[in-house]
Motif scaffolding. Structure first.
Motif, PDB file in Angstrom:
ATOM      1  N   SER A 118       0.845  -1.180   0.000  1.00 37.71           N
ATOM      2  CA  SER A 118       0.000   0.000   0.000  1.00 37.71           C
ATOM      3  C   SER A 118       0.886   1.236   0.000  1.00 37.71           C
ATOM      4  CB  SER A 118      -0.897   0.036   1.231  1.00 37.71           C
ATOM      5  OG  SER A 118      -0.142   0.330   2.379  1.00 37.71           O
ATOM      6  N   PHE A 119       0.322   2.331  -0.443  1.00 35.79           N
ATOM      7  CA  PHE A 119       1.113   3.558  -0.509  1.00 35.79           C
ATOM      8  C   PHE A 119       1.594   3.983   0.860  1.00 35.79           C
ATOM      9  CE2 PHE A 119       1.077   4.611  -4.805  1.00 35.79           C
ATOM     10  CZ  PHE A 119      -0.152   4.307  -5.350  1.00 35.79           C
ATOM     11  N   VAL A 120       0.765   3.722   1.872  1.00 36.97           N
ATOM     12  CA  VAL A 120       1.152   4.139   3.217  1.00 36.97           C
ATOM     13  C   VAL A 120       2.403   3.407   3.667  1.00 36.97           C
ATOM     14  CG1 VAL A 120       0.443   4.185   5.620  1.00 36.97           C
ATOM     15  CG2 VAL A 120      -1.187   4.724   3.839  1.00 36.97           C
ATOM     16  N   PHE A 121       2.411   2.092   3.450  1.00 37.47           N
ATOM     17  CA  PHE A 121       3.565   1.314   3.876  1.00 37.47           C
ATOM     18  C   PHE A 121       4.791   1.695   3.054  1.00 37.47           C
ATOM     19  CE2 PHE A 121       5.344  -1.414   6.618  1.00 37.47           C
ATOM     20  CZ  PHE A 121       5.506  -2.742   6.299  1.00 37.47           C
ATOM     21  N   MET A 122       4.551   1.956   1.775  1.00 39.79           N
ATOM     22  CA  MET A 122       5.663   2.403   0.955  1.00 39.79           C
ATOM     23  C   MET A 122       6.214   3.709   1.494  1.00 39.79           C
ATOM     24  SD  MET A 122       5.918   3.514  -3.040  1.00 39.79           S
ATOM     25  CE  MET A 122       5.380   2.028  -3.827  1.00 39.79           C
ATOM     26  N   ALA A 148      -0.227  13.387  -2.974  1.00 38.98           N
ATOM     27  CA  ALA A 148      -0.636  12.399  -3.967  1.00 38.98           C
ATOM     28  C   ALA A 148      -1.434  11.285  -3.306  1.00 38.98           C
ATOM     29  CB  ALA A 148       0.596  11.840  -4.671  1.00 38.98           C
ATOM     30  N   MET A 149      -1.017  10.882  -2.108  1.00 39.40           N
ATOM     31  CA  MET A 149      -1.755   9.834  -1.392  1.00 39.40           C
ATOM     32  C   MET A 149      -3.160  10.302  -1.066  1.00 39.40           C
ATOM     33  SD  MET A 149       0.274   7.496   1.267  1.00 39.40           S
ATOM     34  CE  MET A 149       1.060   8.713   2.256  1.00 39.40           C
ATOM     35  N   PHE A 150      -3.269  11.541  -0.590  1.00 42.28           N
ATOM     36  CA  PHE A 150      -4.593  12.050  -0.276  1.00 42.28           C
ATOM     37  C   PHE A 150      -5.477  12.041  -1.519  1.00 42.28           C
ATOM     38  CE2 PHE A 150      -2.751  12.752   3.513  1.00 42.28           C
ATOM     39  CZ  PHE A 150      -2.147  13.963   3.772  1.00 42.28           C
ATOM     40  N   LEU A 151      -4.887  12.514  -2.619  1.00 39.93           N
ATOM     41  CA  LEU A 151      -5.646  12.586  -3.858  1.00 39.93           C
ATOM     42  C   LEU A 151      -6.018  11.185  -4.338  1.00 39.93           C
ATOM     43  CD1 LEU A 151      -6.542  15.002  -5.398  1.00 39.93           C
ATOM     44  CD2 LEU A 151      -4.579  14.799  -6.895  1.00 39.93           C
ATOM     45  N   PHE A 207      -6.522   8.592  -2.532  1.00 35.46           N
ATOM     46  CA  PHE A 207      -7.625   8.078  -1.725  1.00 35.46           C
ATOM     47  C   PHE A 207      -8.946   8.702  -2.138  1.00 35.46           C
ATOM     48  CE2 PHE A 207      -9.584   5.904   1.556  1.00 35.46           C
ATOM     49  CZ  PHE A 207     -10.389   6.756   2.275  1.00 35.46           C
ATOM     50  N   LYS A 208      -8.863  10.017  -2.448  1.00 35.52           N
ATOM     51  CA  LYS A 208     -10.094  10.700  -2.858  1.00 35.52           C
ATOM     52  C   LYS A 208     -10.622  10.131  -4.163  1.00 35.52           C
ATOM     53  CE  LYS A 208     -12.761  14.367  -2.007  1.00 35.52           C
ATOM     54  NZ  LYS A 208     -13.561  14.316  -3.153  1.00 35.52           N
ATOM     55  N   VAL A 209      -9.731   9.885  -5.111  1.00 31.72           N
ATOM     56  CA  VAL A 209     -10.178   9.455  -6.432  1.00 31.72           C
ATOM     57  C   VAL A 209     -10.499   7.971  -6.462  1.00 31.72           C
ATOM     58  CG1 VAL A 209      -9.399   9.178  -8.801  1.00 31.72           C
ATOM     59  CG2 VAL A 209      -8.906  11.286  -7.589  1.00 31.72           C
ATOM     60  N   PHE A 210      -9.623   7.165  -5.842  1.00 26.97           N
ATOM     61  CA  PHE A 210      -9.796   5.724  -5.967  1.00 26.97           C
ATOM     62  C   PHE A 210     -10.480   5.102  -4.757  1.00 26.97           C
ATOM     63  CE2 PHE A 210      -7.452   4.768  -9.766  1.00 26.97           C
ATOM     64  CZ  PHE A 210      -6.590   5.824  -9.915  1.00 26.97           C
ATOM     65  N   GLY A 211     -10.473   5.792  -3.644  1.00 25.36           N
ATOM     66  CA  GLY A 211     -11.138   5.259  -2.461  1.00 25.36           C
ATOM     67  C   GLY A 211     -10.323   4.240  -1.699  1.00 25.36           C
ATOM     68  N   THR A 212      -9.104   3.992  -2.131  1.00 22.25           N
ATOM     69  CA  THR A 212      -8.285   3.021  -1.425  1.00 22.25           C
ATOM     70  C   THR A 212      -6.828   3.408  -1.589  1.00 22.25           C
ATOM     71  OG1 THR A 212      -7.532   0.740  -1.349  1.00 22.25           O
ATOM     72  CG2 THR A 212      -8.288   1.561  -3.450  1.00 22.25           C
ATOM     73  N   LEU A 213      -5.987   2.881  -0.705  1.00 23.01           N
ATOM     74  CA  LEU A 213      -4.566   3.162  -0.854  1.00 23.01           C
ATOM     75  C   LEU A 213      -3.772   1.897  -1.160  1.00 23.01           C
ATOM     76  CD1 LEU A 213      -3.970   5.777   1.934  1.00 23.01           C
ATOM     77  CD2 LEU A 213      -3.753   6.106  -0.495  1.00 23.01           C
ATOM     78  N   ASP A 214      -4.478   0.840  -1.500  1.00 22.99           N
ATOM     79  CA  ASP A 214      -3.793  -0.396  -1.841  1.00 22.99           C
ATOM     80  C   ASP A 214      -3.341  -0.302  -3.286  1.00 22.99           C
ATOM     81  OD1 ASP A 214      -4.436  -3.470  -2.983  1.00 22.99           O
ATOM     82  OD2 ASP A 214      -3.275  -3.302  -1.150  1.00 22.99           O
ATOM     83  N   ILE A 215      -2.049  -0.552  -3.507  1.00 28.25           N
ATOM     84  CA  ILE A 215      -1.468  -0.271  -4.830  1.00 28.25           C
ATOM     85  C   ILE A 215      -2.103  -1.132  -5.915  1.00 28.25           C
ATOM     86  CG2 ILE A 215       0.629  -0.240  -6.164  1.00 28.25           C
ATOM     87  CD1 ILE A 215       2.170   0.347  -3.712  1.00 28.25           C
ATOM     88  N   GLN A 216      -2.235  -2.410  -5.645  1.00 29.42           N
ATOM     89  CA  GLN A 216      -2.755  -3.290  -6.696  1.00 29.42           C
ATOM     90  C   GLN A 216      -4.189  -2.933  -7.049  1.00 29.42           C
ATOM     91  OE1 GLN A 216      -0.718  -5.259  -8.376  1.00 29.42           O
ATOM     92  NE2 GLN A 216       0.768  -4.322  -7.030  1.00 29.42           N
ATOM     93  N   THR A 217      -4.965  -2.560  -6.038  1.00 30.89           N
ATOM     94  CA  THR A 217      -6.347  -2.173  -6.313  1.00 30.89           C
ATOM     95  C   THR A 217      -6.390  -0.919  -7.173  1.00 30.89           C
ATOM     96  OG1 THR A 217      -6.751  -2.911  -4.057  1.00 30.89           O
ATOM     97  CG2 THR A 217      -8.580  -1.869  -5.223  1.00 30.89           C
ATOM     98  N   VAL A 218      -5.513   0.032  -6.818  1.00 31.34           N
ATOM     99  CA  VAL A 218      -5.478   1.276  -7.595  1.00 31.34           C
ATOM    100  C   VAL A 218      -5.103   0.982  -9.040  1.00 31.34           C
ATOM    101  CG1 VAL A 218      -4.178   3.415  -7.867  1.00 31.34           C
ATOM    102  CG2 VAL A 218      -4.989   2.747  -5.624  1.00 31.34           C
ATOM    103  N   ASN A 219      -4.098   0.143  -9.215  1.00 31.17           N
ATOM    104  CA  ASN A 219      -3.693  -0.190 -10.577  1.00 31.17           C
ATOM    105  C   ASN A 219      -4.797  -0.890 -11.353  1.00 31.17           C
ATOM    106  OD1 ASN A 219      -1.216   0.956 -10.558  1.00 31.17           O
ATOM    107  ND2 ASN A 219      -0.097  -0.887  -9.982  1.00 31.17           N
ATOM    108  N   ALA A 220      -5.547  -1.705 -10.633  1.00 29.10           N
ATOM    109  CA  ALA A 220      -6.619  -2.417 -11.334  1.00 29.10           C
ATOM    110  C   ALA A 220      -7.736  -1.456 -11.731  1.00 29.10           C
ATOM    111  CB  ALA A 220      -7.169  -3.517 -10.436  1.00 29.10           C
TER     112      ALA A 220
END
Lengths: 106, 640, 202
Positions: free
Chosen positions: B138-142, B187-190, B192-205
């Motif tokens: 996730s972006f947070v852990f990164m 960028a993380m805040f944005l 989360f706002k756009v994708f609703g999650t901070l998990d990288i794979q989910t965002v990519n999907a």
């Protein structure tokens, strides 16, 4: 009969005289005399009121006089102790000037 | 198989444990015990990464290792864990492999230093953070790893902190990095706002389903680019890297060549799916990379410090990587990360070896002819120089060519000046060859210009330092063969990374054009080397002396004045404001409070007179009070 | 009414005498006059028992005590200069304000007096038996406390003026005979007691 207010006024005059005496006199004994005057002024007022309460019943009326009785007793005790203190303090001094007792200064 | 891969998640923990042991007990251990502990920790990490590599190679699937739930607040659900796929495993191999070699080298390099155990504790902590960065799911852990490497970079740059210049360099690095971190956070805040999650794979999907080229996505892309420029020392945040050379040379090798500066490239490659739908951001990425590469290469020509040349070289080469990912060829950028780790790491370690032999001398004008006296160092340095120049069949040749081809054929860059970018990169490649030739020549070849005392002391470095040099040299030669051009044969690394990154659109060139481009790169490389040869060997540097006072030379030496500009705009105004506030605080606020304190004695003095001790005065006060009360009561009675 | 006025004049004159007379004995006698006039006033106010008590206790005991102390301490007239000069006028003014205030209150909240018959019935002349009835029933606790208070006063007065008996003084050798005694109230005047060996000045 003389209305109560007159007695109260008289009492006030005596009380004021007594307080002026307390403040003006420099000798401790004279101070004490003035305090006695003040006490008596208060007694006078209370006795006058006692008469004024007669309409409310015997007991209420006599309350005032009982109070004076007790004040008398207390005044006596106070005088005894107070004069004792005075004697103790002024035994070894030349004058009884109260102004010299200024050890409680700030 | 999956379990085998999952074992790799122990690698950061091993490095962390090594760091803690050295931190708490290191001072009571004798040399070289801290170094061995640290190297073993990283070495074990390398073994685990290898196992993971083979595991993923076997199944071709990513493995997810959940660690723990971090935060659950409303819609926000953060769980921390590792995501191990082809990309992260490749990065892990680089980090632990090159890291292990550099740790071993450090055992010899840092010999006799007071902070021996502190060094290894911080190095291990760095490796742990970097591993977390590349393994995070996730972006947070990164971001945790991102910040961790920033802190370790600060600590290690200012390792010899007693010298103010070193500490200032560390502080500069950290502050400039902070600007990038700010970009990461926003960028993380944005995201989360756009994708609703901070998990990288989910965002990519989810990315392909998003509105193509929307402002929000472009914003996310640009902000991650800002973060990348901070960590990878690109325009406009490249100013910290040359000063970071104040740290020990192995630190420069590991952090500022092989791993940390590539974190930005990794970030963009990781979020490739997002960039694929934000072409504006992608084009910006490419331009930033190309311009940085060009400017840094020009600056490198004018430097006299042996490590600063390499620093600017790093900025330039990372610019190449950023340009590659900006062109949409994410695999090419990572490929160059891979090869760059070998030859740049080797160049730094060689420089360290030279400095070690000369007792700390860093000015190239006082070196020369060392290749004869330090055979191993000289030979391996030559191999690295040829590699970075792009000489055929060495590693960088393949990776650089891949990048050049990508910029030329990129679909996304076609509208954004792809041809211009290609031309600029080509020129930069030529300049690279030039300044690297100059570097090698001034240090290892040519006439000796050593100080007398240094000349007697010169010796080859001990085995613990030269063995890593040799290993890296072998890598510099062979590393390119995993990425043979696709039009010729199977491009292994491109295939390997295609599972974890998207690839952009590329126009397909004919085979002849491909060969032409390959040839063009070779020609440019040899032109660069040839110019260098002509200026330094044939002309004995006469041209350099004549051009010394020209504006271009000044611009090169001062790296185009970015430092001076930032100092004037940010540092000076900041310190001016601080001075003003200090003045305000001292004169106005402090004086005010002291003055306030003076009120108390004043008041006290006034009130003191009342405490005369005179009984009659006290009695009078009481009477006054009583009189006042009666008056009030009378008035109340009258008014009623 | 006439009686009231006469009595009022005597009272005020006595009070003024207490305040203004120089010699303490004169002032004490002036107070005696006031107290006796007050007793007569109590009689007119139907408080006969109190009048008697007033004469016996106040004039007969308290004032006598005063006179004894005046003679004991050999108090003279006030000879020293007043250091706090502002106090005299300020005190008169404050006193005047007090009188004005109280008089105003009294005359503002006047209630009509009950009939003489009613007063007689209620007070019964303020005789001993009537006062005794109230005192020993409703105010029994107060009465007892006053008794305790009087006893406390006695003890306090005695211990204040007591000097430790010679046998119980701490012996510190021949020089200690006649050494200064411990003051009972913690009122320490060591510099004065140092010379106070066995002078019989008191």
């Amino acid at each position: 009969m003389v209305p109560t207010e007159y007695y109260v006024g008289l009492s006030a005059i005596l009380f004021a005289l007594g307080s002026v005496g307390v403040l003006t006199r420099r000798s401790a004994i004279m101070l004490f005399l003035s305090v006695e005057l003040m006490l008596n002024a208060a007694n006078l007022a209370m006795v006058a009121f006692a008469r004024g309460w007669a309409a409310s019943g015997s007991k209420t009326a006599l309350d005032g006089q009982t109070a004076v009785f007790i004040v008398l007793a207390i005044a006596a005790a106070e005088v005894a102790v107070g004069l004792g203190i005075l004697v103790a303090i002024f035994r070894n001094r030349v004058s009884t000037n109260v102004d010299e007792l200024a050890e409680v200064r700030g | 198989m999956n379990d085998l891969v999952a074992w790799a998640s122990l690698a950061p923990l091993l490095a962390l444990v090594g760091s803690l042991i050295n931190a708490f007990f290191g001072r009571s251990l004798k040399e070289p015990a801290p170094g061995i502990i640290a190297s073993v920790a990283v070495g074990l990490g390398f073994v685990l990464s290898l196992l993971a590599f083979f595991g993923i190679a076997g199944t071709g699937e990513a493995v997810r290792v959940g660690l723990w739930d971090f935060l659950r607040a409303g819609d926000l659900e953060l769980s921390l864990g590792f995501h191990l796929d082809q990309l992260s495993v490749l990065m892990m191999l680089i980090i632990t492999g090159v890291g292990f070699l550099i740790h071993v080298y450090s055992i010899g390099y840092m010999h006799g230093d007071d902070g021996y155990s502190r060094y290894f504790a911080q190095m291990n902590l760095f490796v742990a953070s970097m591993l977390v960065l590349v393994m995070a799911d996730s972006f947070v852990f990164m971001f945790v790893g991102w910040e961790g490497v920033g802190v370790c970079s600060f600590l290690l740059i200012g390792f010899w902190y007693k010298d103010l210049a070193n500490a200032s360099a560390g502080r500069k690095a950290f502050i400039v990095n902070r600007v990038g971190d700010f970009g990461f956070l926003v960028a993380m805040f944005l995201t989360f706002k756009v994708f609703g999650t901070l998990d990288i794979q989910t965002v990519n999907a989810m990315a392909p389903t998003m509105l193509y080229g929307s402002a929000a996505l472009t914003g996310i892309g640009l902000l991650y680019l800002l973060a990348a420029t901070g960590k990878s020392a690109q325009l406009p945040l490249q100013v910290w890297l040359p000063d970071a050379m104040a740290g020990p040379t192995p630190v420069s090798a590991l952090i500022h060549a092989a791993t940390m500066v590539t974190a930005g490239v990794y970030l963009i490659a990781r979020t490739s799916a997002v960039y694929a739908v934000a072409p504006g951001a992608l084009a910006t990425v490419a331009w930033v990379g190309v311009l940085t590469a060009l400017i840094a290469a020009i600056a490198a020509v004018g430097q006299t410090d042996i490590k600063r040349v390499l620093a600017y070289s790093t900025i330039s080469q990372v610019g190449f990587m950023i340009a590659a990912v900006g062109a949409g060829a994410y695999w090419a950028g990572i490929f160059h990360v891979f090869t760059h780790a070998f030859f740049k790491g080797l160049l730094f370690l060689a420089a360290g070896s030279v400095m070690h032999a000369l007792g700390g001398e860093q000015d190239m004008r006082k070196m020369g002819g060392l290749g004869k006296r330090m055979k191993i160092t000289g030979t391996t340095a030559l191999i690295a120089t040829l590699a970075i120049a792009g000489v055929p069949f060495l590693s960088s040749f393949f990776s650089k060519d891949a990048i050049l081809a990508a910029t030329f054929t990129s679909g996304t860059l076609a509208d954004a000046g792809g041809g211009v970018l290609y031309a600029l990169l080509l020129i930069t490649a030529g300049i690279t060859a030039l300044y690297m030739f100059r570097w090698y020549y001034l240090v290892f070849a040519g006439p000796e210009r050593l100080d007398r005392g240094a000349s007697q002391r010169v010796h080859e470095s001990p085995g613990v330092m030269t063995v890593p040099l040799v290993v890296l040299a072998i890598g510099s030669v062979l590393a390119g063969y995993v990425g043979l051009p696709a039009f010729l044969t199977d491009n292994r690394i491109m295939n390997w990374l295609s599972h974890s990154t998207t690839t952009g659109e590329f126009t397909h060139l004919g085979v002849a054009t491909e060969w032409l481009m390959l040839l063009g790169a070779v020609v440019v490389a040899f032109i660069g080397l040839g110019v260098g040869y002509w200026v330094y060997v044939v002309g004995k540097g006469a041209l350099v002396k004549r051009l010394d006072n020209t504006p271009i030379a000044g611009a090169s030496r001062g790296a185009f004045g970015f430092d001076a500009l930032y100092k004037a705009v940010f540092v000076d105004t900041g310190s001016g404001a601080a001075e003003a506030v200090t003045l305000l605080d001292r004169e106005v606020v402090d004086r005010g409070f002291v003055g306030l304190g003076g009120v108390a004695p004043l008041l006290g003095g006034l009130i003191r007179r009342w405490q005369s001790g005179n009984v009659r005065a006290y009695a009078f006060a009481m009477l006054l009070g009583a009189a006042g009360l009666t008056l009030v009561a009378a008035l109340v009675g009258v008014l009623k | 009414m006439v009686g009231f006025i006469i009595l009022a004049v005597i009272l005020v004159a006595g009070g003024v005498g207490v305040v203004l007379l120089r010699q303490p004995v004169h002032a004490a006698l002036s107070l005696v006059a006031t107290l006796l006039a007050l007793a007569v006033t109590y009689v007119t106010l139907q408080a006969h028992f109190l009048a008697a008590i007033q004469v016996i206790v106040y004039a007969g005991a308290i004032l006598v005590l005063f006179l004894f102390v005046i003679m004991l301490l050999n108090v003279g007239g006030e000879t020293s200069v007043d250091r706090v000069t502002w106090l005299k006028p300020a005190a008169w003014i404050a006193g005047g304000i007090t009188v004005a205030g109280v008089v105003a209150i009294a005359f503002l909240s006047r209630t009509p007096l009950p009939e003489a018959a009613v007063v007689n019935a209620a007070l019964g002349g303020g005789n001993a038996d009537r006062i005794g009835e109230v005192l020993f029933s409703d105010y029994l606790l107060a009465f007892q406390l006053v008794g305790v208070l009087l006893m406390t006063g006695v003890v306090a007065a005695v211990s204040l003026v007591q000097r430790a008996a010679p046998e119980t003084r701490p012996q510190r050798g021949p020089a200690a005979r006649g050494a200064p005694h411990e003051p009972f109230l913690g009122v320490r005047h060591p510099e004065e007691h140092a010379g106070d060996v066995a002078h019989g000045s008191h």
